[in-house]
Design a protein around this motif. Structure first.
Motif, PDB file in Angstrom:
ATOM      1  N   LEU A  76       0.823  -1.202   0.000  1.00 60.46           N
ATOM      2  CA  LEU A  76       0.000   0.000   0.000  1.00 60.46           C
ATOM      3  C   LEU A  76       0.862   1.260   0.000  1.00 60.46           C
ATOM      4  N   LEU A  77       0.687   2.074  -1.022  1.00 58.98           N
ATOM      5  CA  LEU A  77       1.325   3.389  -1.065  1.00 58.98           C
ATOM      6  C   LEU A  77       0.436   4.414  -0.369  1.00 58.98           C
ATOM      7  N   GLU A  78      -0.861   4.320  -0.681  1.00 56.87           N
ATOM      8  CA  GLU A  78      -1.805   5.279  -0.105  1.00 56.87           C
ATOM      9  C   GLU A  78      -3.231   4.753  -0.268  1.00 56.87           C
ATOM     10  N   PHE A  79      -4.059   5.007   0.726  1.00 51.26           N
ATOM     11  CA  PHE A  79      -5.487   4.762   0.648  1.00 51.26           C
ATOM     12  C   PHE A  79      -6.137   6.126   0.500  1.00 51.26           C
ATOM     13  N   LYS A  80      -6.922   6.274  -0.553  1.00 48.56           N
ATOM     14  CA  LYS A  80      -7.471   7.597  -0.831  1.00 48.56           C
ATOM     15  C   LYS A  80      -8.976   7.512  -1.074  1.00 48.56           C
ATOM     16  N   GLU A  81      -9.729   8.260  -0.287  1.00 48.37           N
ATOM     17  CA  GLU A  81     -11.163   8.407  -0.499  1.00 48.37           C
ATOM     18  C   GLU A  81     -11.340   9.533  -1.512  1.00 48.37           C
ATOM     19  N   LYS A  99      -5.398  10.753 -12.152  1.00 47.59           N
ATOM     20  CA  LYS A  99      -4.542  11.750 -11.499  1.00 47.59           C
ATOM     21  C   LYS A  99      -4.003  11.231 -10.159  1.00 47.59           C
ATOM     22  N   ALA A 100      -4.857  10.581  -9.375  1.00 49.66           N
ATOM     23  CA  ALA A 100      -4.424  10.039  -8.074  1.00 49.66           C
ATOM     24  C   ALA A 100      -3.369   8.951  -8.263  1.00 49.66           C
ATOM     25  N   VAL A 101      -3.556   8.103  -9.264  1.00 46.39           N
ATOM     26  CA  VAL A 101      -2.609   7.027  -9.554  1.00 46.39           C
ATOM     27  C   VAL A 101      -1.253   7.605  -9.952  1.00 46.39           C
ATOM     28  N   LEU A 102      -1.272   8.587 -10.855  1.00 47.48           N
ATOM     29  CA  LEU A 102      -0.023   9.188 -11.328  1.00 47.48           C
ATOM     30  C   LEU A 102       0.696   9.970 -10.228  1.00 47.48           C
ATOM     31  N   ALA A 103      -0.064  10.556  -9.322  1.00 46.22           N
ATOM     32  CA  ALA A 103       0.531  11.365  -8.248  1.00 46.22           C
ATOM     33  C   ALA A 103       1.471  10.553  -7.363  1.00 46.22           C
ATOM     34  N   VAL A 104       1.184   9.260  -7.177  1.00 41.42           N
ATOM     35  CA  VAL A 104       2.034   8.423  -6.316  1.00 41.42           C
ATOM     36  C   VAL A 104       2.765   7.340  -7.108  1.00 41.42           C
ATOM     37  N   ASN A 105       2.623   7.395  -8.456  1.00 42.45           N
ATOM     38  CA  ASN A 105       3.274   6.424  -9.332  1.00 42.45           C
ATOM     39  C   ASN A 105       2.867   4.984  -9.000  1.00 42.45           C
ATOM     40  N   ALA A 106       1.594   4.774  -8.791  1.00 44.35           N
ATOM     41  CA  ALA A 106       1.079   3.443  -8.440  1.00 44.35           C
ATOM     42  C   ALA A 106       1.170   2.506  -9.649  1.00 44.35           C
TER      43      ALA A 106
END
Length: 163
Positions: A76-81, A99-106
Motif C-alpha cells: 500500500l502506497l496510499e489509501f485515498k477516499e 490523477k491520483a494514480v499518477l501522483a504516487v506512481n502506483a
C-alpha cells in the motif's frame, strides 16, 4: 519568617488516549490492519483486503468511493477516499482516478466503495464504472486487482470473476 512558594502543575483531563467515537475506533482498526500487512504482499489476499476496507468504509452513512494505490509488489502506497455521494450513489470520474494514480506512481489499484444500505451485491452501475476505470488505467499500464463493495458482507469483483 520565610515564605516558600510552591509551584503546582496544572491537571489535564486527557487521561485516556482511546478513540471516542465508533468511526475513530474503526479507523484505528483499519490502521492496525494496514500496519500489519503493509510490509507483506497482503493486498493480493482478498480477505485481508476486505477486512481493511470494511473498517475503512463500513461506518459511512453515504456512499464513498476509494482507491488503494499499490506499488508493483502490491504494498500500500496510499489509501485515498476520492468521491463522496449520497445515500445510494456517488459520481466517479476516471480523470480524477488517473490523477491520483499518477501522483504516487502506483503500479496497481484496488477500488472500493460502500453501500450504506448494507446490500453488497454489485449494481449494474458498479460494473459499468469498474469497466471504464479499468480501461482508463489500462492505457497507462496500471493493473486493477479488484473492486470491493462493502456492505454487511463485502463482495470482491475478482472473486466473482467480474474483472
Amino acid at each position: 519568617m520565610s515564605t516558600k512558594t510552591t509551584h503546582i502543575e496544572p491537571v489535564t483531563n486527557s487521561v485516556s488516549h482511546w478513540p471516542q467515537s465508533t468511526e475513530e475506533v474503526l479507523a484505528s482498526a483499519a490502521n492496525i490492519i494496514a500496519e500489519r500487512f503493509v510490509k507483506k504482499d497482503a493486498y493480493t489476499n482478498p480477505q485481508a483486503t476486505k477486512d481493511f476496507l470494511t473498517y475503512k468504509l463500513g461506518g459511512y452513512e453515504r456512499e464513498v468511493f476509494a482507491v488503494m494505490l499499490l506499488d508493483n509488489q502490491h504494498q500500500l502506497l496510499e489509501f485515498k477516499e476520492l468521491f463522496f455521494g449520497t445515500l445510494d450513489a456517488a459520481s466517479v470520474y476516471p480523470r480524477e482516478v488517473v490523477k491520483a494514480v499518477l501522483a504516487v506512481n502506483a503500479a496497481a489499484v484496488i477500488f472500493a466503495h460502500n453501500h450504506p444500505s448494507g446490500e453488497s451485491e454489485p449494481s449494474t452501475a458498479d460494473k459499468h464504472i469498474t469497466k471504464r476505470l479499468t480501461d482508463a488505467l489500462g492505457l497507462i499500464d496500471v493493473r486493477v486487482l479488484d473492486h470491493i463493495v462493502v456492505g454487511r458482507t463485502p463482495v470482491s469483483f475478482a472473486e466473482r470473476g467480474l474483472l
